[in-house]
Design a protein around this motif. Sequence first.
Motif, PDB file in Angstrom:
ATOM      1  N   TRP A 295     -69.494  -4.934  -4.116  1.00  0.00           N
ATOM      2  CA  TRP A 295     -70.772  -5.292  -3.499  1.00  0.00           C
ATOM      3  C   TRP A 295     -71.873  -5.408  -4.550  1.00  0.00           C
ATOM      4  O   TRP A 295     -72.058  -4.523  -5.376  1.00  0.00           O
ATOM      5  CB  TRP A 295     -71.161  -4.250  -2.458  1.00  0.00           C
ATOM      6  N   SER A 296     -72.614  -6.506  -4.466  1.00  0.00           N
ATOM      7  CA  SER A 296     -73.728  -6.739  -5.392  1.00  0.00           C
ATOM      8  C   SER A 296     -75.018  -6.155  -4.824  1.00  0.00           C
ATOM      9  O   SER A 296     -75.080  -5.747  -3.656  1.00  0.00           O
ATOM     10  CB  SER A 296     -73.916  -8.240  -5.625  1.00  0.00           C
ATOM     11  N   MET A 297     -76.059  -6.141  -5.639  1.00  0.00           N
ATOM     12  CA  MET A 297     -77.354  -5.642  -5.200  1.00  0.00           C
ATOM     13  C   MET A 297     -77.892  -6.471  -4.036  1.00  0.00           C
ATOM     14  O   MET A 297     -78.473  -5.937  -3.090  1.00  0.00           O
ATOM     15  CB  MET A 297     -78.337  -5.668  -6.367  1.00  0.00           C
ATOM     16  N   ALA A 298     -77.722  -7.784  -4.084  1.00  0.00           N
ATOM     17  CA  ALA A 298     -78.211  -8.645  -3.004  1.00  0.00           C
ATOM     18  C   ALA A 298     -77.526  -8.312  -1.688  1.00  0.00           C
ATOM     19  O   ALA A 298     -78.162  -8.265  -0.628  1.00  0.00           O
ATOM     20  CB  ALA A 298     -77.985 -10.119  -3.366  1.00  0.00           C
ATOM     21  N   GLU A 299     -76.223  -8.080  -1.739  1.00  0.00           N
ATOM     22  CA  GLU A 299     -75.479  -7.746  -0.518  1.00  0.00           C
ATOM     23  C   GLU A 299     -75.893  -6.385   0.035  1.00  0.00           C
ATOM     24  O   GLU A 299     -76.018  -6.201   1.251  1.00  0.00           O
ATOM     25  CB  GLU A 299     -73.983  -7.782  -0.812  1.00  0.00           C
ATOM     26  N   ILE A 300     -76.136  -5.423  -0.852  1.00  0.00           N
ATOM     27  CA  ILE A 300     -76.608  -4.109  -0.426  1.00  0.00           C
ATOM     28  C   ILE A 300     -77.995  -4.222   0.206  1.00  0.00           C
ATOM     29  O   ILE A 300     -78.313  -3.538   1.185  1.00  0.00           O
ATOM     30  CB  ILE A 300     -76.635  -3.127  -1.613  1.00  0.00           C
ATOM     31  N   ALA A 301     -78.832  -5.106  -0.343  1.00  0.00           N
ATOM     32  CA  ALA A 301     -80.172  -5.305   0.213  1.00  0.00           C
ATOM     33  C   ALA A 301     -80.096  -5.814   1.648  1.00  0.00           C
ATOM     34  O   ALA A 301     -80.922  -5.443   2.498  1.00  0.00           O
ATOM     35  CB  ALA A 301     -80.965  -6.277  -0.655  1.00  0.00           C
ATOM     36  N   VAL A 302     -79.113  -6.654   1.936  1.00  0.00           N
ATOM     37  CA  VAL A 302     -78.940  -7.147   3.308  1.00  0.00           C
ATOM     38  C   VAL A 302     -78.492  -6.007   4.220  1.00  0.00           C
ATOM     39  O   VAL A 302     -79.013  -5.851   5.347  1.00  0.00           O
ATOM     40  CB  VAL A 302     -77.933  -8.311   3.343  1.00  0.00           C
ATOM     41  N   LEU A 303     -77.538  -5.196   3.760  1.00  0.00           N
ATOM     42  CA  LEU A 303     -77.124  -4.021   4.536  1.00  0.00           C
ATOM     43  C   LEU A 303     -78.323  -3.135   4.840  1.00  0.00           C
ATOM     44  O   LEU A 303     -78.538  -2.708   5.987  1.00  0.00           O
ATOM     45  CB  LEU A 303     -76.082  -3.216   3.748  1.00  0.00           C
TER      46      LEU A 303
ATOM     47  N   ALA B 200     -86.874  -6.460   2.224  1.00  0.00           N
ATOM     48  CA  ALA B 200     -85.615  -6.203   1.511  1.00  0.00           C
ATOM     49  C   ALA B 200     -84.528  -7.164   1.978  1.00  0.00           C
ATOM     50  O   ALA B 200     -83.745  -7.688   1.169  1.00  0.00           O
ATOM     51  CB  ALA B 200     -85.183  -4.758   1.723  1.00  0.00           C
ATOM     52  N   LEU B 201     -84.479  -7.404   3.283  1.00  0.00           N
ATOM     53  CA  LEU B 201     -83.493  -8.339   3.836  1.00  0.00           C
ATOM     54  C   LEU B 201     -83.726  -9.748   3.296  1.00  0.00           C
ATOM     55  O   LEU B 201     -82.772 -10.435   2.895  1.00  0.00           O
ATOM     56  CB  LEU B 201     -83.592  -8.321   5.360  1.00  0.00           C
ATOM     57  N   TRP B 202     -84.978 -10.183   3.253  1.00  0.00           N
ATOM     58  CA  TRP B 202     -85.295 -11.515   2.745  1.00  0.00           C
ATOM     59  C   TRP B 202     -84.931 -11.644   1.273  1.00  0.00           C
ATOM     60  O   TRP B 202     -84.363 -12.662   0.844  1.00  0.00           O
ATOM     61  CB  TRP B 202     -86.788 -11.801   2.945  1.00  0.00           C
ATOM     62  N   LEU B 203     -85.229 -10.611   0.477  1.00  0.00           N
ATOM     63  CA  LEU B 203     -84.887 -10.654  -0.945  1.00  0.00           C
ATOM     64  C   LEU B 203     -83.376 -10.749  -1.141  1.00  0.00           C
ATOM     65  O   LEU B 203     -82.890 -11.480  -2.011  1.00  0.00           O
ATOM     66  CB  LEU B 203     -85.430  -9.407  -1.642  1.00  0.00           C
ATOM     67  N   GLY B 204     -82.625  -9.989  -0.322  1.00  0.00           N
ATOM     68  CA  GLY B 204     -81.171 -10.028  -0.431  1.00  0.00           C
ATOM     69  C   GLY B 204     -80.612 -11.397  -0.097  1.00  0.00           C
ATOM     70  O   GLY B 204     -79.761 -11.932  -0.822  1.00  0.00           O
ATOM     71  N   LEU B 205     -81.105 -11.996   0.991  1.00  0.00           N
ATOM     72  CA  LEU B 205     -80.619 -13.317   1.394  1.00  0.00           C
ATOM     73  C   LEU B 205     -81.025 -14.382   0.379  1.00  0.00           C
ATOM     74  O   LEU B 205     -80.258 -15.299   0.084  1.00  0.00           O
ATOM     75  CB  LEU B 205     -81.164 -13.671   2.777  1.00  0.00           C
ATOM     76  N   ALA B 206     -82.235 -14.262  -0.171  1.00  0.00           N
ATOM     77  CA  ALA B 206     -82.702 -15.249  -1.148  1.00  0.00           C
ATOM     78  C   ALA B 206     -81.902 -15.199  -2.437  1.00  0.00           C
ATOM     79  O   ALA B 206     -81.785 -16.206  -3.139  1.00  0.00           O
ATOM     80  CB  ALA B 206     -84.192 -15.009  -1.446  1.00  0.00           C
ATOM     81  N   ALA B 207     -81.350 -14.020  -2.766  1.00  0.00           N
ATOM     82  CA  ALA B 207     -80.599 -13.870  -4.013  1.00  0.00           C
ATOM     83  C   ALA B 207     -79.125 -14.239  -3.868  1.00  0.00           C
ATOM     84  O   ALA B 207     -78.387 -14.190  -4.864  1.00  0.00           O
ATOM     85  CB  ALA B 207     -80.719 -12.421  -4.508  1.00  0.00           C
ATOM     86  N   MET B 208     -78.704 -14.628  -2.660  1.00  0.00           N
ATOM     87  CA  MET B 208     -77.308 -14.982  -2.452  1.00  0.00           C
ATOM     88  C   MET B 208     -76.970 -16.279  -3.187  1.00  0.00           C
ATOM     89  O   MET B 208     -77.762 -17.239  -3.171  1.00  0.00           O
ATOM     90  CB  MET B 208     -77.028 -15.171  -0.950  1.00  0.00           C
ATOM     91  N   PRO B 209     -75.808 -16.338  -3.834  1.00  0.00           N
ATOM     92  CA  PRO B 209     -75.427 -17.572  -4.522  1.00  0.00           C
ATOM     93  C   PRO B 209     -75.119 -18.714  -3.558  1.00  0.00           C
ATOM     94  O   PRO B 209     -75.295 -19.888  -3.896  1.00  0.00           O
ATOM     95  CB  PRO B 209     -74.178 -17.170  -5.321  1.00  0.00           C
TER      96      PRO B 209
END
Length: 264
Positions: free
Chosen positions: A56-64, A127-136
């Motif tokens: 799990w990456s930081m972006a995925e954890i941010a979505v969780l 945090a959710l928005w940052l995680g989704l925005a960082a998704m490849p």
Amino acid sequence: MRTIQTYFKLAFADVRSQMQHQASFWMNTVGNLIASGGSFVMIWALFASFGKLGEWSMAEIAVLYGIVNSAYALAEGVGRGFERFNQLVKTGDFDRVLLRPRGTLFQILSSKMEAARVGRLIQAVGALWLGLAAMPQVVGPGQIALILLCIVGGMLLFLGLLMMQAAVCFWTVESIEVFNVLTFGGISAAAYPLDVFRKWLRDFFLYMIPIGFINYLPCAYLFGKALPYPAWTAFLAPVAGALFLALGAVLWQAGVRHYRSCGA
């Protein structure tokens, strides 16, 4: 429909009363934002040092993190009356609730809407928005819809927990701290993928307190992780939340039947 209209009239009347003291409202809102944001900063610091947590990456954890904290912020905002319910039992004011024509659950739910919890909600959505925005990969409408369903399901689940915590007061008068362990402990655990925990803890948050259905299973499905269960279990968040809320309502009704007044 009339019940829903009455609920919003009562709830927003309480919000208007809170807005009469705007300095207090804004200080509480900012305080909630900063206090809840500290936990996300700690997660960010952890990933700054180690990079990934398993697969799990930081972006995925941010979505969780964003899903579970958004759900709790909404539940805490609308369910504040349950958190303060022990005072009604201690003082005997619940007797007056029983005399009114509306149901007890409706009255307690509509008695308090904590507007300052919007600070926690802003932080979680951020945090959710940052995680989704960082998704490849591009996040499509279907994925967004699933995330929204997860937040709704999580809100119902946490409302069920708050309802259970209040219902226990019919027997204990004071709310017991084990529910805070389940609530805040569950939020802290759900900010990480459950597959990093031991099996007994993972099973607890899937079958006893089904927080895993709110964000872990849906996110594992969205991010292409290996699911330990069939793919359709990733869509059970609203079902798990509704069933847990119904369980809370059953316990509440049992508590109301047990209630014997304060003796005054």
